[in-house]
Design a protein around this motif. Structure first.
Motif, PDB file in Angstrom:
ATOM      1  N   VAL A  82      -0.665 -11.668 -25.473  1.00  0.00           N
ATOM      2  CA  VAL A  82       0.791 -11.644 -25.525  1.00  0.00           C
ATOM      3  C   VAL A  82       1.251 -10.306 -26.094  1.00  0.00           C
ATOM      4  O   VAL A  82       0.764  -9.854 -27.129  1.00  0.00           O
ATOM      5  CB  VAL A  82       1.323 -12.798 -26.399  1.00  0.00           C
ATOM      6  CG1 VAL A  82       2.832 -12.725 -26.521  1.00  0.00           C
ATOM      7  CG2 VAL A  82       0.890 -14.147 -25.812  1.00  0.00           C
ATOM      8  N   GLY A  83       2.179  -9.664 -25.390  1.00  0.00           N
ATOM      9  CA  GLY A  83       2.612  -8.329 -25.768  1.00  0.00           C
ATOM     10  C   GLY A  83       1.861  -7.239 -25.036  1.00  0.00           C
ATOM     11  O   GLY A  83       2.246  -6.073 -25.074  1.00  0.00           O
ATOM     12  N   GLY A  84       0.762  -7.619 -24.353  1.00  0.00           N
ATOM     13  CA  GLY A  84       0.001  -6.699 -23.524  1.00  0.00           C
ATOM     14  C   GLY A  84       0.110  -7.136 -22.073  1.00  0.00           C
ATOM     15  O   GLY A  84       1.119  -6.929 -21.406  1.00  0.00           O
ATOM     16  N   ARG A  85      -0.952  -7.797 -21.576  1.00  0.00           N
ATOM     17  CA  ARG A  85      -0.923  -8.312 -20.204  1.00  0.00           C
ATOM     18  C   ARG A  85       0.149  -9.382 -20.034  1.00  0.00           C
ATOM     19  O   ARG A  85       0.735  -9.540 -18.947  1.00  0.00           O
ATOM     20  CB  ARG A  85      -2.301  -8.907 -19.862  1.00  0.00           C
ATOM     21  CG  ARG A  85      -2.411  -9.460 -18.452  1.00  0.00           C
ATOM     22  CD  ARG A  85      -3.791 -10.062 -18.206  1.00  0.00           C
ATOM     23  NE  ARG A  85      -3.976 -11.319 -18.920  1.00  0.00           N
ATOM     24  CZ  ARG A  85      -3.585 -12.504 -18.455  1.00  0.00           C
ATOM     25  NH1 ARG A  85      -2.956 -12.591 -17.291  1.00  0.00           N
ATOM     26  NH2 ARG A  85      -3.811 -13.611 -19.138  1.00  0.00           N
ATOM     27  N   LEU A  86       0.420 -10.101 -21.112  1.00  0.00           N
ATOM     28  CA  LEU A  86       1.324 -11.250 -21.041  1.00  0.00           C
ATOM     29  C   LEU A  86       2.631 -10.979 -21.765  1.00  0.00           C
ATOM     30  O   LEU A  86       2.640 -10.376 -22.840  1.00  0.00           O
ATOM     31  CB  LEU A  86       0.651 -12.479 -21.671  1.00  0.00           C
ATOM     32  CG  LEU A  86      -0.680 -12.897 -21.052  1.00  0.00           C
ATOM     33  CD1 LEU A  86      -1.362 -13.939 -21.921  1.00  0.00           C
ATOM     34  CD2 LEU A  86      -0.469 -13.427 -19.639  1.00  0.00           C
TER      35      LEU A  86
END
Length: 207
Positions: A82-86
């Motif tokens: 979360v915060g990257g890919r998501l």
């Protein structure tokens, strides 16, 4: 006790507005008897959990294997979560939930809170295999009281995520969930005195 998925999907939870593209993986009744306003106590219990929350050799061994595989294949790198890919589900919240209580993040597990209401709390996690949500609801127990209900929602990342969820399914049911549910109930009972003292203090202040 494991419940049918309809125990979650049939209730008018706010999470349905936010995670409609997630699938309900599991639903469990939690041994956490209480009154109508006790969800906040259960959320605090989750947030203040110990570093090794599941008191089971089998579960600890399974988690150790999982983390080793994650390190080997790069499943848990920060840019995959979360915060990257998501993208966090907080970006999907309607205004009333976005402006309301967020809820606490967990210290003993990689979950960050999405929102919290009087009877509902959702926290999310993610890696290169899945985007997952732990949803804790507070429901009538059918005997005049209330208890917690935990639903696990997932959005697998393609074929890798689908195979991952299929592969860990027997381990979740045999080694992880039974121990986790027992531990939640045990800690809830251990904290009963704190809850009672808090209720008495609030009543005294109100009087």
């Amino acid at each position: 006790m494991r419940l049918p998925k309809t125990a979650h999907t049939s209730r008018p939870w706010r999470i349905h507005e936010i995670a409609g593209d997630f699938q309900v993986e599991d639903v469990w009744a939690l041994p956490t008897p209480g009154g109508p306003d006790d969800l906040a106590h259960l959320v605090d219990q989750f947030a203040q959990g110990k570093g090794e929350p599941i008191d089971s050799p089998v579960a600890r061994a399974l988690f150790a294997i999982r983390w080793k595989l994650g390190a080997l294949f790069g499943w848990d790198k920060p840019d995959g979560g979360v915060g990257g890919r998501l993208t966090s589900l907080r970006g999907r919240l309607p205004a009333d939930l976005r402006e309301g209580p967020k809820g606490p993040d967990l210290t003993a597990a990689p979950f960050t809170s999405v929102f919290q209401t009087h009877d509902e709390w959702a926290a999310e996690m993610g890696n290169r295999t899945v985007h997952g949500v732990m949803h804790i609801g507070w429901v009538p127990d059918g005997a005049g009281g209330y208890r917690g209900q935990m639903a696990v929602l997932v959005k697998p990342n393609g074929r890798l995520g689908a195979l991952y969820m299929l592969g860990i399914k027997p381990f979740r049911y045999l080694g992880v969930y039974p121990a986790l549910i027992r531990e939640i109930g045990s800690e809830w009972r251990a904290r009963a005195g704190q809850r009672a003292a808090g209720s008495a203090g609030a009543a005294g202040a109100g009087g």
